[in-house]
Scaffold this motif. Structure first.
Motif, short mmCIF file in Angstrom:
data_model
loop_
_atom_site.label_atom_id
_atom_site.label_comp_id
_atom_site.label_asym_id
_atom_site.label_seq_id
_atom_site.Cartn_x
_atom_site.Cartn_y
_atom_site.Cartn_z
N THR A 1 0.81 -1.22 0.00
CA THR A 1 0.00 0.00 0.00
C THR A 1 0.84 1.27 0.00
O THR A 1 2.02 1.26 0.38
N SER A 2 0.20 2.33 -0.41
CA SER A 2 0.69 3.70 -0.25
C SER A 2 -0.43 4.46 0.45
O SER A 2 -1.60 4.09 0.34
N TRP A 3 -0.07 5.51 1.17
CA TRP A 3 -1.10 6.25 1.90
C TRP A 3 -0.81 7.75 1.90
O TRP A 3 0.32 8.18 1.71
N LEU A 4 -1.88 8.50 2.10
CA LEU A 4 -1.81 9.95 2.33
C LEU A 4 -2.59 10.24 3.60
O LEU A 4 -3.66 9.69 3.81
N LEU A 5 -2.05 11.12 4.42
CA LEU A 5 -2.71 11.54 5.65
C LEU A 5 -2.96 13.03 5.56
O LEU A 5 -2.04 13.81 5.28
N ARG A 6 -4.20 13.42 5.79
CA ARG A 6 -4.56 14.84 5.80
C ARG A 6 -4.89 15.25 7.23
O ARG A 6 -5.80 14.71 7.85
N GLU A 7 -4.10 16.18 7.76
CA GLU A 7 -4.36 16.71 9.09
C GLU A 7 -5.06 18.06 8.97
O GLU A 7 -4.84 18.80 8.02
N LYS A 8 -5.87 18.38 9.96
CA LYS A 8 -6.55 19.67 10.00
C LYS A 8 -5.54 20.76 10.33
O LYS A 8 -4.70 20.58 11.22
N VAL A 9 -5.61 21.89 9.62
CA VAL A 9 -4.78 23.05 9.92
C VAL A 9 -5.69 24.24 10.22
O VAL A 9 -6.87 24.22 9.89
N ASP A 10 -5.12 25.26 10.84
CA ASP A 10 -5.93 26.38 11.31
C ASP A 10 -6.30 27.40 10.23
O ASP A 10 -7.17 28.22 10.44
N SER A 11 -5.64 27.35 9.05
CA SER A 11 -5.95 28.32 8.00
C SER A 11 -5.48 27.80 6.64
O SER A 11 -4.63 26.90 6.56
N GLN A 12 -6.02 28.39 5.59
CA GLN A 12 -5.60 28.01 4.24
C GLN A 12 -4.12 28.33 4.03
O GLN A 12 -3.42 27.62 3.31
N HIS A 13 -3.64 29.36 4.68
CA HIS A 13 -2.22 29.73 4.60
C HIS A 13 -1.32 28.57 5.02
O HIS A 13 -0.21 28.40 4.50
N ASN A 14 -1.77 27.75 5.97
CA ASN A 14 -0.98 26.62 6.46
C ASN A 14 -1.29 25.30 5.74
O ASN A 14 -0.83 24.24 6.17
N ASP A 15 -2.02 25.38 4.64
CA ASP A 15 -2.38 24.19 3.88
C ASP A 15 -1.16 23.38 3.45
O ASP A 15 -1.21 22.16 3.37
N TRP A 16 -0.05 24.03 3.20
CA TRP A 16 1.16 23.39 2.71
C TRP A 16 1.64 22.25 3.63
O TRP A 16 2.28 21.32 3.19
N LYS A 17 1.33 22.34 4.92
CA LYS A 17 1.85 21.34 5.86
C LYS A 17 0.79 20.33 6.30
O LYS A 17 1.02 19.56 7.22
N ALA A 18 -0.35 20.29 5.63
CA ALA A 18 -1.46 19.48 6.09
C ALA A 18 -1.46 18.04 5.58
O ALA A 18 -2.09 17.18 6.16
N THR A 19 -0.74 17.76 4.51
CA THR A 19 -0.76 16.43 3.90
C THR A 19 0.61 15.79 3.93
O THR A 19 1.60 16.42 3.57
#
Length: 112
Positions: A93-111
Motif C-alpha cells: 500500500t501507499s497512503w496519504l494523511l490529511r491533518e486539519k490546519v488552522d488556515s488556508q495559509h498553512n495548507d502546505w503542511k497538512a498532507t
C-alpha cells in the motif's frame, strides 16, 4: 482470489480488520494504528473501501480511515494484494494523511 476479509497487520504493528467484502467489492472495517502524532490515546477507527474482484488474485483496492475518535485527520490508502507461492497474501500500500490546519495559509503542511 485475494479477499481482504479478515485481520491484517503491518510492519509497524498497526492492525486492520475488514469485516466482509460484498459481491461488488465494497467493504468496511476498523483500523487500529500503532503510530500517531497526537497526544490523545489511540482508538480503533472506522474504515470504508472497495476492491476489484479480479480472478487472478492480485486485486487493487482503496480505503479511507476517519480517525475521528482521537484526531482531526483522515487517511486514504491504495494498494494491491499479491498471492505468494506459499499461499500467503500480502498487501502493498501507499497512503496519504490529511491533518486539519488552522488556515488556508498553512495548507502546505497538512498532507503527508
Amino acid at each position: 482470489q485475494c479477499n481482504l476479509t479478515g485481520l491484517w497487520e503491518n510492519d509497524l504493528g498497526s492492525k486492520m480488520e475488514v469485516f466482509e467484502v460484498d459481491s461488488e467489492g465494497n467493504f468496511s472495517g476498523e483500523y487500529h494504528t500503532a503510530v500517531s502524532s497526537t497526544t490523545t490515546p489511540i482508538q480503533p477507527s472506522p474504515l470504508v473501501g472497495t476492491q476489484h474482484l479480479d480472478k487472478d488474485g492480485q486485486c487493487t483496492f482503496g480505503f479511507t480511515v476517519n480517525w475521528k475518535k482521537f484526531s482531526d485527520s483522515t487517511a486514504v490508502f491504495v494498494g494491491q494484494c499479491f498471492s505468494k507461492d506459499s499461499g500467503d497474501e500480502v498487501l502493498q500500500t501507499s497512503w496519504l494523511l490529511r491533518e486539519k490546519v488552522d488556515s488556508q495559509h498553512n495548507d502546505w503542511k497538512a498532507t503527508r
